[in-house]
Each structure stands twice: as C-alpha cells, then as structure tokens.
Design a protein around this motif. Structure first.
Motif, PDB file in Angstrom:
ATOM      1  N   GLY A 195       0.802  -1.220   0.000  1.00  0.00           N
ATOM      2  CA  GLY A 195       0.000   0.000   0.000  1.00  0.00           C
ATOM      3  C   GLY A 195       0.830   1.263   0.000  1.00  0.00           C
ATOM      4  O   GLY A 195       0.379   2.321   0.466  1.00  0.00           O
ATOM      5  N   GLY A 196       2.044   1.183  -0.550  1.00  0.00           N
ATOM      6  CA  GLY A 196       2.925   2.345  -0.581  1.00  0.00           C
ATOM      7  C   GLY A 196       2.913   3.052  -1.911  1.00  0.00           C
ATOM      8  O   GLY A 196       2.096   2.762  -2.795  1.00  0.00           O
ATOM      9  N   SER A 197       3.823   3.998  -2.082  1.00  0.00           N
ATOM     10  CA  SER A 197       3.970   4.696  -3.360  1.00  0.00           C
ATOM     11  C   SER A 197       5.450   4.924  -3.643  1.00  0.00           C
ATOM     12  O   SER A 197       6.260   5.067  -2.723  1.00  0.00           O
ATOM     13  CB  SER A 197       3.224   6.038  -3.343  1.00  0.00           C
ATOM     14  OG  SER A 197       3.798   6.923  -2.396  1.00  0.00           O
ATOM     15  N   PHE A 198       5.767   4.964  -4.933  1.00  0.00           N
ATOM     16  CA  PHE A 198       7.144   5.184  -5.393  1.00  0.00           C
ATOM     17  C   PHE A 198       7.016   6.039  -6.649  1.00  0.00           C
ATOM     18  O   PHE A 198       6.585   5.564  -7.689  1.00  0.00           O
ATOM     19  CB  PHE A 198       7.803   3.834  -5.707  1.00  0.00           C
ATOM     20  CG  PHE A 198       9.303   3.886  -5.875  1.00  0.00           C
ATOM     21  CD1 PHE A 198      10.035   5.035  -5.631  1.00  0.00           C
ATOM     22  CD2 PHE A 198       9.990   2.745  -6.265  1.00  0.00           C
ATOM     23  CE1 PHE A 198      11.409   5.060  -5.782  1.00  0.00           C
ATOM     24  CE2 PHE A 198      11.372   2.755  -6.415  1.00  0.00           C
ATOM     25  CZ  PHE A 198      12.081   3.911  -6.176  1.00  0.00           C
ATOM     26  N   SER A 199       7.333   7.327  -6.546  1.00  0.00           N
ATOM     27  CA  SER A 199       7.060   8.253  -7.640  1.00  0.00           C
ATOM     28  C   SER A 199       8.253   9.155  -7.888  1.00  0.00           C
ATOM     29  O   SER A 199       9.150   9.293  -7.046  1.00  0.00           O
ATOM     30  CB  SER A 199       5.829   9.107  -7.314  1.00  0.00           C
ATOM     31  OG  SER A 199       6.048   9.838  -6.112  1.00  0.00           O
ATOM     32  N   ALA A 200       8.261   9.785  -9.062  1.00  0.00           N
ATOM     33  CA  ALA A 200       9.362  10.665  -9.448  1.00  0.00           C
ATOM     34  C   ALA A 200       8.823  11.947 -10.056  1.00  0.00           C
ATOM     35  O   ALA A 200       7.685  11.999 -10.525  1.00  0.00           O
ATOM     36  CB  ALA A 200      10.270   9.957 -10.453  1.00  0.00           C
ATOM     37  N   THR A 201       9.664  12.989 -10.050  1.00  0.00           N
ATOM     38  CA  THR A 201       9.273  14.247 -10.668  1.00  0.00           C
ATOM     39  C   THR A 201      10.504  15.003 -11.132  1.00  0.00           C
ATOM     40  O   THR A 201      11.599  14.801 -10.618  1.00  0.00           O
ATOM     41  CB  THR A 201       8.469  15.123  -9.672  1.00  0.00           C
ATOM     42  OG1 THR A 201       7.992  16.290 -10.330  1.00  0.00           O
ATOM     43  CG2 THR A 201       9.336  15.562  -8.505  1.00  0.00           C
ATOM     44  N   GLY A 202      10.311  15.849 -12.136  1.00  0.00           N
ATOM     45  CA  GLY A 202      11.383  16.700 -12.641  1.00  0.00           C
ATOM     46  C   GLY A 202      10.970  18.149 -12.550  1.00  0.00           C
ATOM     47  O   GLY A 202       9.778  18.469 -12.615  1.00  0.00           O
ATOM     48  N   GLY A 203      11.940  19.050 -12.412  1.00  0.00           N
ATOM     49  CA  GLY A 203      11.628  20.467 -12.308  1.00  0.00           C
ATOM     50  C   GLY A 203      12.652  21.322 -13.030  1.00  0.00           C
ATOM     51  O   GLY A 203      13.545  20.809 -13.705  1.00  0.00           O
ATOM     52  N   ASN A 204      12.525  22.630 -12.859  1.00  0.00           N
ATOM     53  CA  ASN A 204      13.443  23.559 -13.515  1.00  0.00           C
ATOM     54  C   ASN A 204      14.861  23.463 -12.979  1.00  0.00           C
ATOM     55  O   ASN A 204      15.827  23.743 -13.696  1.00  0.00           O
ATOM     56  CB  ASN A 204      12.951  25.003 -13.325  1.00  0.00           C
ATOM     57  CG  ASN A 204      11.725  25.313 -14.146  1.00  0.00           C
ATOM     58  OD1 ASN A 204      11.586  24.834 -15.265  1.00  0.00           O
ATOM     59  ND2 ASN A 204      10.828  26.106 -13.596  1.00  0.00           N
ATOM     60  N   ASN A 205      15.000  23.086 -11.705  1.00  0.00           N
ATOM     61  CA  ASN A 205      16.307  23.108 -11.057  1.00  0.00           C
ATOM     62  C   ASN A 205      16.727  21.768 -10.459  1.00  0.00           C
ATOM     63  O   ASN A 205      17.898  21.584 -10.119  1.00  0.00           O
ATOM     64  CB  ASN A 205      16.313  24.156  -9.946  1.00  0.00           C
ATOM     65  CG  ASN A 205      15.837  25.518 -10.429  1.00  0.00           C
ATOM     66  OD1 ASN A 205      16.565  26.240 -11.078  1.00  0.00           O
ATOM     67  ND2 ASN A 205      14.595  25.865 -10.114  1.00  0.00           N
ATOM     68  N   THR A 206      15.780  20.857 -10.292  1.00  0.00           N
ATOM     69  CA  THR A 206      16.066  19.585  -9.628  1.00  0.00           C
ATOM     70  C   THR A 206      15.289  18.434 -10.259  1.00  0.00           C
ATOM     71  O   THR A 206      14.342  18.651 -11.017  1.00  0.00           O
ATOM     72  CB  THR A 206      15.664  19.642  -8.131  1.00  0.00           C
ATOM     73  OG1 THR A 206      14.247  19.888  -8.049  1.00  0.00           O
ATOM     74  CG2 THR A 206      16.432  20.713  -7.382  1.00  0.00           C
TER      75      THR A 206
END
Length: 389
Positions: free
Chosen positions: A49-60
């Motif tokens: 019941g967990g989560s494992f996610s990713a994201t990208g941004g302007n600086n990181t």
C-alpha cells in the motif's frame, strides 16, 4: 514514512540536444534495478500500500517513497537500489520515453500550455530555461538508453544527493541504517556545478502572435525576474500574489467588472539566479488587445506606488499562511526540507520569510516593477485563431 531524494538536475544540467533527459532519468530510477524488474517493484509497492514516484523540475529532479512504518525496510532497499544499481532496461526506457513524448504532445494541444512553451522559447532564447523540464520533442525522439546511463553517471553522485525523511520513525536508528548508503554506497564522483550566468532578459522587446485553431485567445506577457537567491525574491512573491487570485485588482477589473477574460493572473518560472515573471489571461480574440491594456495599467499602478495597505495586508496574510498549509503532509514537509538544503537555504526559514514579507511596502513593489517590468525587455505573445478576431 516519506523518504524524498532530491538532486540538482533539469535544464541547466542537460546537453543542448538532450532536453528532457533529467525528467526521464528521474522516472527510470523508480523502475528496473539489478535486483528487481520494474514490474516486480510495482507489485511490491502495491502489496504494501505504498507509493514510489518521481518528478522533474526547472532546477532539480527527485523521487519519493512513502510507506507505513512497518514497511520501512522495503523502502530502504528500494531507495538503495534506485541510487546504486539501476539497469535502465531498453524496453522500460522506450515505454517511459514514449509516455513523456505523448504527454508533451498532449500539452501542446492545450492553448495555455502551448502558449507558455512558445513564450519560454522566445523569452529565454539560448538560455537553458527556454525549454521546460519535460523537454523538447526533437530531442526526446532521438534519445538512447546510453544517453540516460551517461546522465545518471553525471547526476547521481554523492555530492549531488540530498535525502530527507518525514513521518513516524526512530531518528537515530534510521540515521545509522542510512549511513552506509550515504558514505560508501552511492558513487562518489565529483559533481559539476552549473556555471550558467544570471539572465537579464531579451536584448529587445518582442511582440508576436502565434496562430492556433481555437475559439479563444491567450495573452502572455513576460518580464525578467530575480532568482531564489536574490534578496528581492520575496518582493516578486508579493507581486505575484498581488496580481493573482479572485480578490486581486487585476482579476476584479478584467473578469468581474469588464467580463473580458475567462481567467487572468500571474506566474513565475523560477531559477536560482534568474526567473521569468508572466502575466496571463484567457479571453476572446476580439478582446485580447483590451486585456493587454488592462495588464499594462495594473503594472503602471504599481510603479506609481498606488498599492493600498489593504492589498499589502492581504498578500502578506496569504503568503504567510501558504507555507504551513503547504506542509500539511509528510511528503510536502520532506520535499520542503530537501529543496531548501539543495538550494543552500535555511531548513526552517518561516520566521525569516515572514519578517521579509513585513518589510515589503508599496515603495518596494514600485521599485521592483520599475526595474524589471519595463517595455524594453518585455516579451508579449498572443495565441489566437488565424486572422485574430
């Protein structure tokens, strides 16, 4: 328990012909490793019941694991594998690359997203911020798995990794368990800092129209802005709040009083050294010019020092409240801490931020607007049907 891993990445750290690779890398770090396939990782996370996610941004770029305290062992194993032994299977690479390309094409079908993309390209020119973190189609379409491996080797190195944990855990025990990963598990190659200089805006004003087969028009008007590390950044925050929201003078004038826009406000594309301040509005093509007039009039009002004490109080209250409200979840708390540490900012800066807000008055707003919102470095873009109204 929420574990957030943040690394400097994005436009500043990408080769000129590989825009969007950082965001792709972030996503792939949550997939195949030497110990588990992407499918096995997904099944394991779902089973607890967990989560494992990713994201990208302007600086990181970042990825996050969130699990119950009883499943912390699983999260730590997956965290270690993501940082130390990703394998970037060709099939998974292709699947995630195609998904990113599809999302980019979908955004281009939305008039506001399309306008923002064109605005960034024209405003920033050769500067890395000309392309958003999700990349550029022509670059994504020619990326290879080897490109991602090379980017991993550049970004995922100990000097560039920040871990932040929030939630229900024993601090001393978790520090002891993370110590081997942080001290010897992650590659220790040097990290090349970004050397891109601050950007002061285009050399001359730009006024352009972009045709798009829609029944509405979007007005976008951009100016140079200061970066996060500038003492005046908080003044830009106040101005962004002043021009946004349903209680702003701009909203009341353009939408409520004159009924000229479906939406209107401002936004910022933020960097450490330089940023872009944008006014935007969705309107009918026949009213685009009048909306521009109202935006210009609102800027002139600020430059003239005519912002009221009531407006200043509203902006301060909303900005002060936004900080604790934005950290109601353990994920948001972990992200705030990790980002501040990555940027070299104080980890707990709410009191300092509030003090800075209290020091911003109508004169400070006027000086900022006069310095940055001038016609000489303005980029105005109107997206509308061919032939206008």
């Amino acid at each position: 328990v929420h574990i957030r891993c943040v690394m400097r990445g994005g436009p500043f750290y990408e080769p000129e012909n590989q825009r969007g690779i950082s965001e792709l890398l972030a996503e792939l770090l949550t997939k195949d490793t030497a110990n588990r396939s992407a499918s096995e990782i997904s099944t394991l996370i779902d089973s607890i019941g967990g989560s494992f996610s990713a994201t990208g941004g302007n600086n990181t770029i970042s990825f996050a694991l969130e699990v119950l305290p009883s499943d912390l062992d699983v999260a730590l194993v997956l965290l270690s594998d993501a940082l130390t032994c990703p394998v970037f299977e060709e099939a998974t690479f292709r699947t995630e690359l195609e998904a990113q390309i599809a999302n980019l094409k979908e955004e281009d079908d939305e008039i506001l997203d399309y306008g923002f993309r064109k605005l960034r390209e024209r405003f920033f020119g050769a500067h890395p911020f000309a392309i958003a973190s999700d990349g550029r189609l022509e670059d994504l379409e020619q990326l290879t798995r080897d490109d991602v491996v090379a980017h991993y080797e550049r970004l995922v190195t100990a000097p560039n990794v920040v871990l932040s944990v929030s939630g229900d855990f024993d601090r001393a025990s978790l520090q002891a368990r993370l110590k081997p990963l942080l001290e010897s598990g992650i590659r220790t190659a040097p990290f090349a800092e970004d050397q891109t200089p601050a950007y002061s805006g285009p050399a001359e004003a730009v006024d352009m129209v972009e045709p798009m087969d829609r029944e509405q028009a979007v007005v976008l008007q951009a100016y140079p802005d200061v970066g996060i590390n500038d003492e005046r950044y908080v003044v830009g925050e106040m101005l962004n709040e002043l021009f946004s929201g349903m209680s702003s003078r701009l909203f009341e004038r353009v939408r409520e009083d004159k009924g000229m826009a479906y939406y209107v406000g401002s936004s910022r594309v933020v960097g450490l050294l330089s940023s872009m301040f944008v006014f935007y509005a969705g309107t009918h093509p026949s009213q685009a010019a009048e909306v521009v007039t109202e935006i210009d009039a609102e800027i002139a009002r600020v430059v003239a020092g005519e912002v009221t004490d009531e407006e200043l109080a509203r902006c301060r209250t909303r900005l002060k409240a936004a900080r604790p409200m934005g950290r109601q979840t353990i994920g948001a708390r972990a992200m705030h801490t990790a980002i501040n540490l990555t940027y070299g900012l104080p980890l707990d800066d709410d009191a300092e931020h509030a003090e800075k807000l209290d020091g911003v008055d109508a004169t400070a707003l006027a000086q900022f607007a006069e310095a940055f919102f001038g016609k000489k470095r303005q980029v105005r873009l109107i997206v509308q049907p061919e032939g206008g109204a």
